[in-house]
Design an enzyme around this catalytic site. Sequence first.
Site, PDB file in Angstrom:
ATOM      1  N   SER A 178     -44.164 -10.482 110.730  1.00  0.00           N
ATOM      2  CA  SER A 178     -43.035 -10.058 111.555  1.00  0.00           C
ATOM      3  C   SER A 178     -42.263  -8.989 110.796  1.00  0.00           C
ATOM      4  O   SER A 178     -42.445  -8.793 109.588  1.00  0.00           O
ATOM      5  CB  SER A 178     -42.130 -11.251 111.882  1.00  0.00           C
ATOM      6  OG  SER A 178     -41.001 -10.835 112.633  1.00  0.00           O
TER       7      SER A 178
ATOM      8  N   HIS B 235     -42.147  -4.126 107.692  1.00  0.00           N
ATOM      9  CA  HIS B 235     -42.952  -5.154 108.352  1.00  0.00           C
ATOM     10  C   HIS B 235     -43.628  -5.982 107.271  1.00  0.00           C
ATOM     11  O   HIS B 235     -44.436  -5.467 106.498  1.00  0.00           O
ATOM     12  CB  HIS B 235     -43.991  -4.532 109.281  1.00  0.00           C
ATOM     13  CG  HIS B 235     -44.821  -5.552 109.999  1.00  0.00           C
ATOM     14  ND1 HIS B 235     -44.498  -6.013 111.266  1.00  0.00           N
ATOM     15  CD2 HIS B 235     -45.957  -6.220 109.630  1.00  0.00           C
ATOM     16  CE1 HIS B 235     -45.396  -6.909 111.651  1.00  0.00           C
ATOM     17  NE2 HIS B 235     -46.288  -7.047 110.675  1.00  0.00           N
ATOM     18  N   CYS B 236     -43.301  -7.255 107.214  1.00  0.00           N
ATOM     19  CA  CYS B 236     -43.825  -8.136 106.169  1.00  0.00           C
ATOM     20  C   CYS B 236     -45.070  -8.849 106.690  1.00  0.00           C
ATOM     21  O   CYS B 236     -45.001  -9.578 107.694  1.00  0.00           O
ATOM     22  CB  CYS B 236     -42.764  -9.146 105.743  1.00  0.00           C
ATOM     23  SG  CYS B 236     -43.311 -10.271 104.436  1.00  0.00           S
ATOM     24  N   VAL B 237     -46.191  -8.654 106.004  1.00  0.00           N
ATOM     25  CA  VAL B 237     -47.430  -9.312 106.427  1.00  0.00           C
ATOM     26  C   VAL B 237     -47.407 -10.796 106.111  1.00  0.00           C
ATOM     27  O   VAL B 237     -48.150 -11.577 106.719  1.00  0.00           O
ATOM     28  CB  VAL B 237     -48.646  -8.650 105.745  1.00  0.00           C
ATOM     29  CG1 VAL B 237     -48.792  -7.209 106.194  1.00  0.00           C
ATOM     30  CG2 VAL B 237     -48.541  -8.723 104.224  1.00  0.00           C
TER      31      VAL B 237
END
Length: 410
Positions: free
Chosen positions: A269, A263-265
């Site tokens: 998303s 999960h990329c901040v």
Amino acid sequence: LCCCEYVDRRGERRHLAATCCDCWELDEGCDRWLTGKALPPGALERIAEAVSDRVRVPWFAGAVKVNVSLVPPLILLPILLHVAALHFLLGFVVLTSLPVVLLWYYYLTHRRKERTLFFLSLGLFSLGYMYYVFLQEVVPRGHVEFYQVLALTCGLVLMLAALSRAKKDPGYLPTPASCNKLLHQGLANKSLRESSNGLRGVTTSGASSGRAVNGEAKGYARMSAEEPEGVKKDWCAKCHLVRPARAGHCRLCGRCVRRLDHHCVWINSCVGEQNHQAFILALSFFMLTAVYGITLTLHTICRGRTAVVALFYCPGAYSDYSSALSFTCVWYCAIVTAGMGYILLIQLLNISYNVTEREARLALRDNTGRRLLGGLVIDTGQYNRGFLCNWGHFLSLGSSPPQRSAEDIV
């Protein structure tokens, strides 16, 4: 509703002019603070919800709620960069404290399992503000050609286009509830189409459809009740489905994703099967554009020196405020670019060994992986088929829409 009115979280109609009125949560908190009384449990959360519900901007069909996490980067980033441009020591303090603050906020939200738009807002506003400083402070000096500005602009546009694609569906697995809804909608449409064939056709179709639905429901209940040993490890108790190979559950999004990487901040998303290629493309365009912009700026404000030397030794950087601001922005871009470059390096190494970030973390936890290249990559050996085959597999991700088989929706 007029442009300045809105309906609050309690269902009451309010006006922006009365934003600071009748805030009982904040009044109670202030009263307890003045009298020295402790706040009751959950008081801070209620105050934060009340404040965030009242932060709105006028709009055509009523005031629109503004996400509070979007505001700090828009206000603090220009202020901090302008303060850092006043003196070398101020710049050192500001530029070294920014990464520490970002890491602290990241671990805070990650521990609480909260989704935030802070990092996405910071990234997009940083790009826009750096581009604005480049056009206002660097280009007027006359050492940057038109085609160089055009190349930098094209790189920025391509990066934003790839980022927009990376923000789309990463490959969410359909939940049983959504599958049942789609099934009932399909049955309803089919019944309407066949209604012209007579009552008998409709009745037959309805009976067979009912048997299919009941059979699927019974199969779902049987699978969830038995949980065979062969697929027990792939069963997601939160989404109530059997995950296919390499899929994982994101605790921040609350969904299962095909070939979940992480999960990329920065994009708020997940990175999965459907958007992993766009994510790598966005990182690559960012690296090329950022390095090119840093080089152009250093060659302009530090004439006669290479970009690497000018980054650490530029005597005329603080001769005027315009040069100081440009040099401060260059260092800010260099810090961000170094962080993104590390992320891109890890991603490229993982692709070369056909391993995802999630699989690497699980292998470290279970002590089943093999550390390579000084620990930069964890080779699980489960899906590694060689460098060329691994990259061919990655480039073919999302080429055809995944089939929603029965085992995916059970």
